[in-house]
Motif scaffolding. Sequence first.
Motif, mmCIF file in Angstrom:
data_model
loop_
_atom_site.group_PDB
_atom_site.id
_atom_site.type_symbol
_atom_site.label_atom_id
_atom_site.label_comp_id
_atom_site.label_asym_id
_atom_site.label_seq_id
_atom_site.Cartn_x
_atom_site.Cartn_y
_atom_site.Cartn_z
ATOM 1 N N PRO B 31 0.794 -1.220 0.000
ATOM 2 C CA PRO B 31 0.000 0.000 0.000
ATOM 3 C C PRO B 31 0.834 1.280 0.000
ATOM 4 N N GLN B 36 -2.019 8.946 4.490
ATOM 5 C CA GLN B 36 -3.056 8.086 5.061
ATOM 6 C C GLN B 36 -3.445 8.614 6.445
ATOM 7 N N LYS B 37 -4.611 8.246 6.920
ATOM 8 C CA LYS B 37 -5.074 8.698 8.251
ATOM 9 C C LYS B 37 -4.134 8.142 9.322
ATOM 10 N N GLU B 38 -3.662 9.007 10.203
ATOM 11 C CA GLU B 38 -2.725 8.596 11.254
ATOM 12 C C GLU B 38 -3.321 7.490 12.133
ATOM 13 N N ALA B 39 -4.581 7.665 12.527
ATOM 14 C CA ALA B 39 -5.207 6.671 13.424
ATOM 15 C C ALA B 39 -5.345 5.324 12.710
ATOM 16 N N TYR B 40 -5.600 5.386 11.389
ATOM 17 C CA TYR B 40 -5.745 4.128 10.650
ATOM 18 C C TYR B 40 -4.391 3.426 10.546
ATOM 19 N N SER B 43 -3.677 1.748 13.859
ATOM 20 C CA SER B 43 -4.473 0.540 14.131
ATOM 21 C C SER B 43 -4.062 -0.595 13.194
ATOM 22 N N TYR B 48 -1.318 -5.887 12.571
ATOM 23 C CA TYR B 48 -0.303 -6.827 12.068
ATOM 24 C C TYR B 48 0.500 -7.377 13.234
ATOM 25 N N GLN B 52 -3.761 -9.791 14.153
ATOM 26 C CA GLN B 52 -5.179 -9.652 13.776
ATOM 27 C C GLN B 52 -5.330 -9.538 12.268
ATOM 28 N N ARG B 53 -4.221 -9.648 11.572
ATOM 29 C CA ARG B 53 -4.272 -9.691 10.113
ATOM 30 C C ARG B 53 -3.471 -10.922 9.686
ATOM 31 N N THR B 54 -4.150 -11.795 8.913
ATOM 32 C CA THR B 54 -3.471 -13.049 8.567
ATOM 33 C C THR B 54 -3.500 -13.309 7.065
#
Lengths: 84, 84
Positions: B31, B36-40, B43, B48, B52-54
Amino acid sequence: GDIAKGKTIAETVCMACHNPATGEGNMDIYPNLGGQKEAYLKSSIKAYKDGQRTGPMAGIMKGMVASLSDDDIANVSAYFASLK
Amino acid sequence: GDIAKGKTIAETVCMACHNPATGEGNMDIYPNLGGQKEAYLKSSIKAYKDGQRTGPMAGIMKGMVASLSDDDIANVSAYFASLK
Protein backbone atom coordinates in the motif's frame (compact mmCIF):
# COMPACT_ATOMS: atom_id res chain seq x y z
CA GLY A 1 -11.59 -3.78 -12.94
CA ASP A 2 -14.37 -1.66 -14.46
CA ILE A 3 -14.09 1.84 -13.05
CA ALA A 4 -17.66 2.92 -13.94
CA LYS A 5 -19.18 -0.14 -12.24
CA GLY A 6 -16.84 0.42 -9.33
CA LYS A 7 -18.07 3.99 -8.97
CA THR A 8 -21.63 2.74 -8.48
CA ILE A 9 -20.48 0.42 -5.69
CA ALA A 10 -18.48 3.23 -4.07
CA GLU A 11 -21.55 5.46 -4.18
CA THR A 12 -23.76 2.86 -2.51
CA VAL A 13 -21.91 0.31 -0.34
CA CYS A 14 -18.86 2.39 0.62
CA MET A 15 -20.09 5.96 0.98
CA ALA A 16 -21.15 5.59 4.61
CA CYS A 17 -17.50 5.62 5.65
CA HIS A 18 -15.47 6.63 2.56
CA ASN A 19 -16.22 9.73 0.45
CA PRO A 20 -17.02 8.24 -2.99
CA ALA A 21 -15.65 11.26 -4.85
CA THR A 22 -12.23 11.36 -3.15
CA GLY A 23 -11.96 8.04 -1.32
CA GLU A 24 -11.26 9.91 1.90
CA GLY A 25 -12.24 8.23 5.16
CA ASN A 26 -15.09 10.08 6.90
CA MET A 27 -13.45 9.51 10.31
CA ASP A 28 -9.82 9.41 11.41
CA ILE A 29 -9.95 5.64 11.83
CA TYR A 30 -11.33 5.02 8.30
CA PRO A 31 -8.60 4.86 5.65
CA ASN A 32 -8.28 7.11 2.66
CA LEU A 33 -8.74 4.95 -0.44
CA GLY A 34 -8.14 7.40 -3.28
CA GLY A 35 -5.04 6.59 -5.33
CA GLN A 36 -4.33 3.47 -3.28
CA LYS A 37 -2.74 0.52 -5.12
CA GLU A 38 -5.47 -1.46 -6.92
CA ALA A 39 -3.96 -4.83 -6.01
CA TYR A 40 -3.69 -3.79 -2.36
CA LEU A 41 -7.32 -2.66 -2.26
CA LYS A 42 -8.42 -5.98 -3.73
CA SER A 43 -6.39 -8.05 -1.28
CA SER A 44 -7.57 -5.94 1.67
CA ILE A 45 -11.26 -6.23 0.78
CA LYS A 46 -10.85 -9.98 0.30
CA ALA A 47 -9.04 -10.24 3.64
CA TYR A 48 -11.99 -8.56 5.36
CA LYS A 49 -14.46 -10.73 3.48
CA ASP A 50 -12.56 -13.96 4.27
CA GLY A 51 -12.13 -13.06 7.93
CA GLN A 52 -8.35 -12.62 7.66
CA ARG A 53 -8.67 -9.29 9.41
CA THR A 54 -10.08 -9.33 12.92
CA GLY A 55 -9.19 -5.87 14.31
CA PRO A 56 -11.69 -3.44 15.87
CA MET A 57 -13.09 -2.17 12.55
CA ALA A 58 -12.89 -5.52 10.78
CA GLY A 59 -16.36 -6.61 11.82
CA ILE A 60 -18.00 -3.61 10.21
CA MET A 61 -15.98 -4.01 7.01
CA LYS A 62 -16.71 -7.72 6.81
CA GLY A 63 -20.42 -6.94 6.84
CA MET A 64 -20.02 -4.23 4.23
CA VAL A 65 -18.15 -6.41 1.73
CA ALA A 66 -19.95 -9.69 2.40
CA SER A 67 -22.31 -9.08 -0.55
CA LEU A 68 -19.55 -8.12 -3.01
CA SER A 69 -18.62 -10.58 -5.74
CA ASP A 70 -15.01 -10.91 -6.93
CA ASP A 71 -15.96 -8.73 -9.92
CA ASP A 72 -17.48 -6.10 -7.63
CA ILE A 73 -14.28 -6.12 -5.57
CA ALA A 74 -12.13 -5.75 -8.70
CA ASN A 75 -14.34 -2.92 -9.97
CA VAL A 76 -14.53 -0.89 -6.75
CA SER A 77 -10.77 -1.35 -6.27
CA ALA A 78 -10.12 -0.03 -9.78
CA TYR A 79 -12.40 2.90 -9.11
CA PHE A 80 -10.75 4.06 -5.86
CA ALA A 81 -7.26 3.42 -7.27
CA SER A 82 -8.16 5.74 -10.16
CA LEU A 83 -8.80 8.69 -7.82
CA LYS A 84 -5.36 10.30 -7.84
CA GLY B 1 3.41 11.02 17.24
CA ASP B 2 6.86 12.53 16.64
CA ILE B 3 7.31 13.01 12.90
CA ALA B 4 11.13 13.32 13.01
CA LYS B 5 11.50 10.07 14.97
CA GLY B 6 8.97 8.47 12.65
CA LYS B 7 11.04 9.48 9.63
CA THR B 8 14.02 7.56 10.99
CA ILE B 9 11.89 4.43 11.36
CA ALA B 10 10.48 4.87 7.86
CA GLU B 11 14.00 5.17 6.49
CA THR B 12 15.15 1.99 8.18
CA VAL B 13 12.39 -0.53 8.96
CA CYS B 14 9.88 0.41 6.26
CA MET B 15 11.94 1.40 3.24
CA ALA B 16 12.31 -2.11 1.87
CA CYS B 17 8.67 -1.99 0.73
CA HIS B 18 7.48 1.61 1.14
CA ASN B 19 9.32 4.64 -0.29
CA PRO B 20 10.25 6.65 2.83
CA ALA B 21 10.03 9.98 1.00
CA THR B 22 6.53 9.50 -0.46
CA GLY B 23 5.11 6.48 1.37
CA GLU B 24 4.46 4.81 -1.96
CA GLY B 25 4.43 1.02 -2.05
CA ASN B 26 7.37 -0.37 -4.04
CA MET B 27 5.13 -3.08 -5.54
CA ASP B 28 1.48 -3.09 -6.57
CA ILE B 29 0.54 -5.22 -3.57
CA TYR B 30 2.25 -2.88 -1.04
CA PRO B 31 0.00 0.00 0.00
CA ASN B 32 0.74 3.67 -0.45
CA LEU B 33 1.09 5.17 3.04
CA GLY B 34 1.62 8.87 2.31
CA GLY B 35 -1.23 11.05 3.57
CA GLN B 36 -3.06 8.09 5.06
CA LYS B 37 -5.07 8.70 8.25
CA GLU B 38 -2.72 8.60 11.25
CA ALA B 39 -5.21 6.67 13.42
CA TYR B 40 -5.75 4.13 10.65
CA LEU B 41 -2.00 3.60 10.20
CA LYS B 42 -1.60 3.02 13.94
CA SER B 43 -4.47 0.54 14.13
CA SER B 44 -3.24 -1.30 11.04
CA ILE B 45 0.33 -1.66 12.30
CA LYS B 46 -0.98 -2.89 15.67
CA ALA B 47 -3.28 -5.33 13.91
CA TYR B 48 -0.30 -6.83 12.07
CA LYS B 49 1.77 -6.87 15.27
CA ASP B 50 -1.02 -8.52 17.28
CA GLY B 51 -1.74 -11.10 14.62
CA GLN B 52 -5.18 -9.65 13.78
CA ARG B 53 -4.27 -9.69 10.11
CA THR B 54 -3.47 -13.05 8.57
CA GLY B 55 -3.62 -12.39 4.81
CA PRO B 56 -0.83 -13.25 2.35
CA MET B 57 1.37 -10.24 3.19
CA ALA B 58 0.55 -10.22 6.89
CA GLY B 59 3.41 -12.55 7.82
CA ILE B 60 6.00 -10.21 6.33
CA MET B 61 4.46 -7.16 7.98
CA LYS B 62 4.21 -8.91 11.36
CA GLY B 63 7.95 -9.55 11.24
CA MET B 64 8.67 -5.98 10.22
CA VAL B 65 6.70 -4.38 13.03
CA ALA B 66 7.44 -6.94 15.75
CA SER B 67 10.28 -4.79 17.09
CA LEU B 68 8.30 -1.52 17.10
CA SER B 69 7.17 -0.09 20.43
CA ASP B 70 3.84 1.73 20.75
CA ASP B 71 5.77 5.01 20.57
CA ASP B 72 7.57 3.87 17.41
CA ILE B 73 4.21 2.98 15.90
CA ALA B 74 2.73 6.37 16.83
CA ASN B 75 5.80 8.15 15.41
CA VAL B 76 6.01 6.31 12.10
CA SER B 77 2.25 6.68 11.65
CA ALA B 78 2.51 10.43 12.22
CA TYR B 79 5.36 10.61 9.73
CA PHE B 80 3.60 8.82 6.87
CA ALA B 81 0.33 10.66 7.58
CA SER B 82 2.24 13.93 7.22
CA LEU B 83 3.27 13.12 3.64
CA LYS B 84 0.43 14.78 1.74
